[in-house]
Enzyme design. Structure first.
Site, PDB file in Angstrom:
ATOM      1  CG  HIS A  39      -9.396  -1.243   2.708  1.00 21.60           C
ATOM      2  ND1 HIS A  39      -8.296  -2.030   3.026  1.00 21.60           N
ATOM      3  CD2 HIS A  39      -8.579  -0.081   2.247  1.00 21.60           C
ATOM      4  CE1 HIS A  39      -7.138  -1.462   2.828  1.00 21.60           C
ATOM      5  NE2 HIS A  39      -7.591  -0.225   2.495  1.00 21.60           N
ATOM      6  CG  HIS A  84      -7.685   4.715   1.278  1.00 18.44           C
ATOM      7  ND1 HIS A  84      -6.774   4.713   2.129  1.00 18.44           N
ATOM      8  CD2 HIS A  84      -7.375   3.220   0.684  1.00 18.44           C
ATOM      9  CE1 HIS A  84      -6.176   3.738   2.142  1.00 18.44           C
ATOM     10  NE2 HIS A  84      -6.496   2.760   1.188  1.00 18.44           N
ATOM     11  CG  ASN A 119      -3.855   6.137   4.234  1.00 13.04           C
ATOM     12  OD1 ASN A 119      -5.021   6.302   3.947  1.00 13.04           O
ATOM     13  ND2 ASN A 119      -3.102   5.634   3.013  1.00 13.04           N
ATOM     14  CG  ASP A 166      -4.591   0.311   4.161  1.00 13.67           C
ATOM     15  OD1 ASP A 166      -4.044  -0.820   3.769  1.00 13.67           O
ATOM     16  OD2 ASP A 166      -5.002   0.996   3.265  1.00 13.67           O
ATOM     17  CG  HIS A 203      -5.079  -5.008   0.865  1.00 15.55           C
ATOM     18  ND1 HIS A 203      -4.298  -5.497   1.451  1.00 15.55           N
ATOM     19  CD2 HIS A 203      -5.331  -3.519   1.105  1.00 15.55           C
ATOM     20  CE1 HIS A 203      -3.663  -4.481   2.110  1.00 15.55           C
ATOM     21  NE2 HIS A 203      -4.125  -3.346   1.804  1.00 15.55           N
ATOM     22  CG  ASN A 209       1.166  -1.849  -1.579  1.00 15.69           C
ATOM     23  OD1 ASN A 209       1.663  -2.807  -1.662  1.00 15.69           O
ATOM     24  ND2 ASN A 209       1.593  -0.939  -0.646  1.00 15.69           N
ATOM     25  CG  ASP A 269      -7.207  -0.673  -1.217  1.00 18.19           C
ATOM     26  OD1 ASP A 269      -7.204   0.560  -0.062  1.00 18.19           O
ATOM     27  OD2 ASP A 269      -6.122  -1.318  -1.331  1.00 18.19           O
TER      28      ASP A 269
HETATM   29 ZN   LIG Z   1      -3.479  -1.400   2.067  1.00 17.53          ZN
END
Ligand SMILES: [Zn+2]
Lengths: 322, 427
Positions: free
Chosen positions: B58, B60, B92, B152, B232, B278, B305
């Site tokens: 996970h 980004h 995303n 996500d 998460h 989040n 995350d």
């Molecule tokens: Zn998320």
């Protein structure tokens, strides 16, 4: 060196920032200022001459803004009102950049109203001047609590041991949060009355009692404080209709009749007449609504005086800058 | 061909007597005490813990679209600095990774950067809008070989769509990684709903909004006999539901982030939006529960995350700030702090939770393999005596939004190797 250079700054960000002594000092100072002004011919004191107070209102509120402006002007401060509305929402100038501008202007005191909870705390991290929270989101409105306490003491002579009932949308009310904290500090017994949907999770940890039943609480109340209920809450099912809300939680003539002889009725304004409060009650002899407005100016004068009137502020909290 | 390395005096999984490890031709060539250097470059690492390279499910990376916050190059360099040899890049981005073109672009950027392998995650629904399935099979068949699909940042909240997604990816052994957040229960949510949110006047994000979706998705996964991964996990209730689901034999896996292992919602008290994330930071009871869940295997993996943001998106009012925290460079040290030092996990179990299991969930070949001769030389070296203080200004990541700034962490990744080539470390 900007205006407040050298001296320590303290801020009024939460009603919880005030110790009992500090809170009483604000009320006593307001009482003195009221007397002095009553005997003054010019209606003005030279106390903050040469000092700059900036009104930074990111959210519309003519009454609070006007109240702070009058308070600062009656202390002879230079007052600048910043039209900052929407700047954070539109992601234009950030609060930080606004703060840097205020620093450059040498603001000694900054009165901030903001739609986001915590914005005054954020601001205090970036400025030397004293920050006064004039209402932030659904967090707090400490000067409203101070003026309410002042008004209660003026009418009933004391705060210690008084039973104060706060009725309405506690969940979204900064007035309720500040009042619970301050009234507890000052020794009053607070009961919150609301439909369960309008009470925050964890309210049982607050220093107050909670009830869903207004009729049961009213006869035991010395002070009833009605909160504004916003019609838009209906759309998201906090309650079914304003009629039902009014029937269960409105202070109408019938309910006002069960109050004790000396009990008073308060409202921070603006009111929804006929919803949370009946016009006859709002305009009746128990109502303190008009004196709350007048007292607002006096109490805010006291706050500005105690934060800015000397090199060592008498009230408030310090915040690390950075 | 990468040069050959000799890692001297390391402790595989932190166990047993020190050994030397030779890396050659991208593999672990020898693993024994007292190896002669020969032509290998020697790395003196006496007493350091050797782990298989970490795998993040996970991450980004923000590219394409927010290259001012992170790029594939900077994000994977941060990953290597944290001991990772593979990361899953969340979908995303802008444009959204909901088609073969974008996932192949991200995959190719990862290959070009060379710091760690990048496995792009494909969006479950077109534009993350939660309305219609993306071309999941085309992404699976692309050069990026997508196996993990996730919206996500947003929840696939439509139960019917979620069911179809779970079913559809079975054809290519894919998995749906769900960001469990019932949207109607979290309108305007800013932080964990509880005592602290009520005091701060910030709109609450209730635990039940996570738990309700996890419960539903577990039942859906059981019904269609598909596999589900839960992103998460942050609440005690979620851990309880997952424990029950696993006991029933449902094919569900779950992750916990380092920040949910360490921090609580009390961090919000100063309205510093660095701590806005989040799902939000929860209570100490939830922290205790996710630690227990990770220890007993209910939570399969630690995933970062890692969510880099620019300062203008963070140094602002809490309500206006974007949620997310960086995590790649601190993840292993936080796991050491919260799990290894207190005796909840051994280093071998850390390797399981941060390398082997995430590689299996993501169906990544060549990662998460045991420390053994002949295996790919994807490795991380950890100095357990090198406590350090987190300095955001020293971040390898392009962004500085670490919630651990100023915090002392107990261990440090000193070197990372990807197929035998060093991707992090000095000397
Ligand atoms: Zn998320």
């Amino acid at each position: 060196m900007s205006g407040a250079g050298g001296s320590t700054s303290r801020h009024l960000l939460s009603a919880g920032d005030l110790s009992r002594d500090e809170a009483l000092l604000v009320l006593d100072t307001a009482a003195e200022l009221e007397q002095v002004l009553a005997s003054s011919t010019v209606g003005k004191l030279p106390t903050l001459r040469g000092r700059t107070v900036v009104n930074l209102f990111f959210e519309d509120s003519t009454r609070t803004k006007t109240s702070f402006e009058l308070a600062a002007k009656r202390l002879s401060a230079d007052v600048i009102s910043f039209a900052a509305k929407g700047s954070s929402v539109s992601k234009g100038e950030s609060l930080k950049d606004t703060a840097l501008t205020l620093e450059a202007m040498g603001a000694d005191g900054i009165v901030i109203r903001h739609s986001w909870s915590g914005a005054p705390v954020n601001l205090a991290h970036h400025v030397r001047g004293a920050v006064v929270n004039a209402g932030d989101g659904t967090h707090e409105h400490p000067t409203q609590a101070l003026l309410d306490a002042y008004t209660v003491r003026q009418r009933l002579g004391r705060l210690e041991g008084l039973r104060v009932t706060i009725v309405g949308d506690v969940l979204h009310s900064r007035v309720a949060r500040s009042n619970v904290l301050l009234l507890h500090t000052l020794g009053a017994e607070v009961t919150l009355v609301a439909p369960p949907t309008l009470l925050p999770v964890g309210v049982e940890t607050w220093p107050c009692a909670v009830s869903y039943d207004l009729d049961a609480v009213l006869p035991k109340s010395d002070v009833v404080m009605m909160l504004r209920v916003q019609r838009e809450r209906m759309g998201v099912s906090y309650f079914p209709s304003s009629r039902e809300y009014s029937r269960r939680y409105g202070l109408d003539v019938r309910r006002a009749a069960v109050l004790g002889d000396d009990a008073i009725v308060m409202h921070p304004g603006p009111m929804n007449r006929g919803i949370e409060i009946a016009p006859e009650v709002a305009d009746g002899p128990r109502s303190t609504i008009v004196s709350q407005v007048a007292n607002g100016v006096t109490v805010r004068m006291a706050v500005l005086y105690l934060l800015l009137g000397s090199a060592e502020p008498a009230i408030g909290v310090e915040v690390t800058r950075g | 061909m990468a040069e050959s390395w000799l890692l001297r005096g390391v402790l595989p999984y932190g166990e047993g007597a020190p050994v030397d490890v030779r890396l050659a031709d991208g593999r672990v060539a020898e693993l024994a005490p007292g190896l002669a250097p020969g032509s290998s470059r020697v790395l003196e690492a006496a007493g350091q813990v050797l782990l298989p390279g970490l795998v993040d499910l996970h991450t980004h990376l923000r590219e394409p679209g927010r290259e001012d916050a992170e790029t594939v190059e900077t994000g994977t360099r941060a990953a290597a600095a944290g001991g990772f040899t593979a990361v899953h890049a969340m979908a995303n981005t802008d444009p959204v990774a909901d088609n073969a073109g974008v996932v192949e672009q991200v995959w190719r950027l990862g290959r070009e950067a060379g710091h760690c392998d990048v496995a792009p995650v494909g969006a479950v629904t077109i534009g993350l809008r939660g309305e219609a399935l993306s071309e999941l099979g085309t992404m699976a068949d692309s050069a990026a070989r997508v196996r993990v699909f996730s919206d996500d940042g947003l929840c696939v909240s439509d139960a019917s769509l979620m069911r179809r997604a779970l079913e559809y990816v079975k054809a290519f052994d894919g998995v749906i990684a769900q960001h469990a957040q019932e949207p109607r229960l979290t309108v305007g949510a800013q932080m964990n709903e509880g005592v602290v949110s009520s005091r701060l006047g910030l709109t609450g994000w209730p635990s039940v909004a996570e738990e309700a979706v996890i419960a539903r998705d577990c039942l859906l996964a059981a019904h269609v006999r598909s596999r589900l991964h839960v992103c998460h996990v942050s609440t005690r209730g979620s851990v309880d539901i997952l424990r029950l689901a696993k006991a029933r034999g449902i094919d569900v896996t779950a992750e916990v982030t380092p920040h949910h292992l360490l921090l609580t919602d009390e961090a919000a008290c100063g309205y510093d939006a660095t701590f806005k994330v989040n799902p939000p930071l929860r209570t100490q009871d939830d922290v205790d529960a996710v630690r227990e869940g990770l220890a007993d295997g209910t939570l399969d993996v630690v995933a970062t995350d890692h969510a880099p943001h620019t300062s203008q998106d963070k140094e602002t009012e809490w309500g206006a700030a974007l949620p997310g925290m960086t995590g790649l460079e601190t993840a292993l040290a936080v796991v050491a702090e919260t799990m290894v030092l207190p005796g909840r996990l051994t280093w071998r179990q850390v390797a399981d939770r941060m390398s082997a299991r995430p590689a299996v969930i993501g169906r990544l070949e060549g990662h998460g393999r045991p420390l053994a001769v002949g295996e790919p030389a994807n490795l991380a070296l950890v100095d357990t005596g090198a406590a350090w203080t987190v300095d955001p200004a020293a971040s390898v990541s392009r962004s500085r939004n670490t919630p651990f700034a100023g915090r002392r962490l107990p261990v440090r990744v000193t070197a990372t190797f990807l197929r035998g080539a060093r991707t992090h470390g000095e000397g």
